[in-house]
Design a protein around this motif. Sequence first.
Motif, PDB file in Angstrom:
ATOM      1  N   ARG A  49     -44.593  31.231 -77.458  1.00 48.21           N
ATOM      2  CA  ARG A  49     -46.027  31.244 -77.777  1.00 48.21           C
ATOM      3  C   ARG A  49     -46.913  30.826 -76.606  1.00 48.21           C
ATOM      4  O   ARG A  49     -48.138  30.909 -76.715  1.00 48.21           O
ATOM      5  CB  ARG A  49     -46.299  30.302 -78.948  1.00 48.21           C
ATOM      6  N   ASP A  51     -47.836  31.996 -73.686  1.00 49.34           N
ATOM      7  CA  ASP A  51     -48.794  32.963 -73.170  1.00 49.34           C
ATOM      8  C   ASP A  51     -49.590  33.621 -74.291  1.00 49.34           C
ATOM      9  O   ASP A  51     -50.822  33.657 -74.252  1.00 49.34           O
ATOM     10  CB  ASP A  51     -48.058  34.023 -72.350  1.00 49.34           C
ATOM     11  N   SER A  52     -48.890  34.088 -75.320  1.00 48.35           N
ATOM     12  CA  SER A  52     -49.557  34.870 -76.362  1.00 48.35           C
ATOM     13  C   SER A  52     -50.509  34.047 -77.229  1.00 48.35           C
ATOM     14  O   SER A  52     -51.555  34.541 -77.640  1.00 48.35           O
ATOM     15  CB  SER A  52     -48.505  35.552 -77.251  1.00 48.35           C
TER      16      SER A  52
END
Length: 184
Positions: A49, A51-52
Amino acid sequence: MNGDAMKSVQFFNRMIASGNQPNETTFVAVLSACSHAKMVDEGLLLFGRMDSVYGVEPRFEHRACVVCLLARAGKLEDAEKFIEENMGGIEKGDANVWGGLLGACRVYGDRIWRKLSNMKVADYGTYVLAYNMYKEAGWEMEAKCVRKLIEAMGIKKQPGCSVIEIDSSAELFGSQVVAANPMN
């Protein structure tokens, strides 16, 4: 660092809930905590998680934490696969990656050490870890070989240091190394 990895994850979640944005350092801390507590699923979820969800691009240090996370949990094949797929292969690793794998080898066998020893990694801590692993296992011949490698390569322990930022100025401080041989 204080042996309460669950509290680290709880603080991370409280930080997110309060609206604070995690940064690269935050993720190194929480991934390290997951590694030490063998919280594989939680650590992999957080890494996935970064980066996203949080907009923090994973860096080498974060990938090294994942390697340690997998290795400490006994998932050596998964750690090797992660290195190959996300770090350009084991020869691209640094002392943190090798140390994580070797730390796992103390518990799960020395297969990875044999691979690393052929690469002639010039990191003192990695060799001391291997030396201690062999000594603990009662493998005197292998321990002597590691010690000879250290001497032949001329590598020595580097003194530790820290950096702290005060009023936008970075201050470096460290301690003097006391002459001691960790292999005695």
